[in-house]
Design a protein around this motif. Structure first.
Motif, mmCIF file in Angstrom:
data_model
loop_
_atom_site.group_PDB
_atom_site.id
_atom_site.type_symbol
_atom_site.label_atom_id
_atom_site.label_comp_id
_atom_site.label_asym_id
_atom_site.label_seq_id
_atom_site.Cartn_x
_atom_site.Cartn_y
_atom_site.Cartn_z
ATOM 1 N N GLN A 1 0.669 -1.903 -0.301
ATOM 2 C CA GLN A 1 0.010 -0.009 0.576
ATOM 3 C C GLN A 1 0.498 1.334 0.417
ATOM 4 N N SER A 2 2.304 1.488 1.160
ATOM 5 C CA SER A 2 2.707 2.512 0.943
ATOM 6 C C SER A 2 3.392 2.582 -0.255
ATOM 7 N N VAL A 3 3.861 1.560 -0.958
ATOM 8 C CA VAL A 3 5.070 1.953 -2.081
ATOM 9 C C VAL A 3 3.936 2.358 -2.897
ATOM 10 N N GLY A 4 2.628 1.578 -3.378
ATOM 11 C CA GLY A 4 2.133 2.144 -4.420
ATOM 12 C C GLY A 4 1.680 3.774 -4.306
ATOM 13 N N ILE A 5 1.211 3.742 -2.732
ATOM 14 C CA ILE A 5 1.045 5.497 -2.278
ATOM 15 C C ILE A 5 2.436 6.198 -3.377
ATOM 16 N N MET A 6 3.126 5.420 -3.585
ATOM 17 C CA MET A 6 4.504 6.551 -3.621
ATOM 18 C C MET A 6 4.690 6.262 -4.351
ATOM 19 N N ILE A 7 4.439 5.728 -5.910
ATOM 20 C CA ILE A 7 4.588 5.447 -7.296
ATOM 21 C C ILE A 7 3.274 6.381 -7.720
ATOM 22 N N LEU A 8 2.255 6.867 -7.301
ATOM 23 C CA LEU A 8 0.883 7.350 -7.607
ATOM 24 C C LEU A 8 1.485 8.453 -7.204
ATOM 25 N N MET A 9 2.034 9.512 -6.046
ATOM 26 C CA MET A 9 2.152 10.841 -5.700
ATOM 27 C C MET A 9 3.644 11.313 -6.178
ATOM 28 N N ARG A 10 4.454 9.959 -7.211
ATOM 29 C CA ARG A 10 5.911 10.387 -7.885
ATOM 30 C C ARG A 10 5.522 11.163 -9.153
ATOM 31 N N GLY A 11 4.209 11.002 -9.999
ATOM 32 C CA GLY A 11 3.795 12.250 -10.854
ATOM 33 C C GLY A 11 3.430 13.439 -11.066
ATOM 34 N N VAL A 12 2.962 12.939 -9.615
ATOM 35 C CA VAL A 12 2.249 15.161 -9.142
ATOM 36 C C VAL A 12 2.748 15.978 -7.653
ATOM 37 N N VAL A 13 4.074 15.472 -7.282
ATOM 38 C CA VAL A 13 4.509 16.319 -6.207
ATOM 39 C C VAL A 13 5.506 16.718 -6.378
ATOM 40 N N ASP A 14 6.295 18.048 -6.159
ATOM 41 C CA ASP A 14 7.571 18.779 -7.188
ATOM 42 C C ASP A 14 9.176 17.817 -5.525
ATOM 43 N N ASP A 15 10.081 17.927 -6.953
ATOM 44 C CA ASP A 15 11.316 17.146 -5.816
ATOM 45 C C ASP A 15 11.941 18.271 -4.822
ATOM 46 N N GLY A 16 12.132 17.933 -3.896
ATOM 47 C CA GLY A 16 12.094 18.617 -2.324
ATOM 48 C C GLY A 16 12.098 18.259 -1.340
#
Length: 273
Positions: A61-76
């Motif tokens: 679940q946590s890994v899937g959330i990070m994959i989904l957020m990868r294209g949404v949030v900026d770096d930093g």
């Protein structure tokens, strides 16, 4: 035939006017730490088979959330918040959600009567169960943190801070989960409260705080896992401010002590009913 009182016969039993000498000696009270270790080992052995599949679910679940957020949030800072929040979410899933369900079912099924007959302090029961459940979060949290750092290009140098974040955040969330399960009048309500707590850790811990309204930020500060997330996220910078990191960990530890104390009181309250 004459009747002679028993207390005047030679070799007779102790006189009846010495009740203190006849009282049975009580065994020594069980000490906290040996009792805690025994409960911890029993809970760890009991939950090993049943909870491992759920640990995979929490990690996935946590890994899937990070994959989904990868294209949404900026770096930093936003990426740091997502990785830290997703890692601590594994702890929330097991220590808060599952522990609330466990104590809710234990109370409803009369399982607390079994623990009440054991010569162990109430604190040992709560701490042992909380420690056992929190222990299952270690592999999933490490996997999630490493995967998130690789995915978002964050440094791996300070992942050792999880040695402090996992037990402190686990204690705070496990105490909260145990209290919810013991105070809920029905096991269904305990399950609901555990799910709501995990959802709060998901929404308020994973999403970057900069994008939240002010009222939601205040609610976020009330969540125990927030300080574990903040402490972990601060270590991703090139020059972490260790004073703030230690401050967040201290708050998380204080909340853990308070929540475990409340859970111990709730256990005593539920055990005598």
């Amino acid at each position: 035939m004459s009747v002679v009182p028993a207390d005047v016969l030679p070799g007779s039993a102790l006189p009846v006017d010495e009740p203190a000498a006849c009282a049975a000696e009580l065994g020594p009270r069980a000490r906290l730490w040996p009792s805690l270790a025994a409960v911890y080992r029993a809970q760890l052995s009991r939950a090993r088979v049943a909870r491992i599949p759920l640990l995979f679910v929490a990690t996935f679940q946590s890994v899937g959330i990070m994959i989904l957020m990868r294209g949404v949030v900026d770096d930093g800072s936003e990426a740091q918040a997502v990785v830290a929040g997703s890692s601590v979410l594994v702890v929330a899933f097991v220590a808060l959600n599952l522990l609330a369900q466990y104590f809710g079912q234990l109370r409803a099924s009369g399982g607390l009567d079994h623990y009440a007959t054991l010569p162990v302090p109430p604190a040992a029961v709560v701490l042992g169960a909380a420690g056992a459940y929190a222990s299952f979060t270690v592999p999933g949290t490490l996997v999630t943190a490493v995967f998130g750092c690789v995915l978002f290009g964050l440094p791996l140098a300070h992942l050792w801070i999880l040695v402090a974040v996992i037990p402190l955040a686990g204690a705070a969330l496990a105490g909260l989960g145990a209290a919810l399960g013991l105070l809920a009048p029905r096991p269904e309500l305990a399950t609901l409260l555990g799910q709501l707590g995990m959802s709060a850790a998901l929404l308020l811990g994973v999403l970057p705080a900069e994008r939240m309204p002010e009222a939601v930020r205040f609610t976020r500060d009330l969540l125990p896992s927030t300080y574990g997330v903040e402490a972990f996220a601060r270590t991703f910078g090139p020059h972490p401010d260790w004073a703030f990191v230690l401050g967040d960990l201290a708050v998380c530890g204080f909340v853990g002590v308070v929540s475990l104390a409340v859970a111990t009181w709730a256990y005593r309250r539920a055990a005598v009913r």
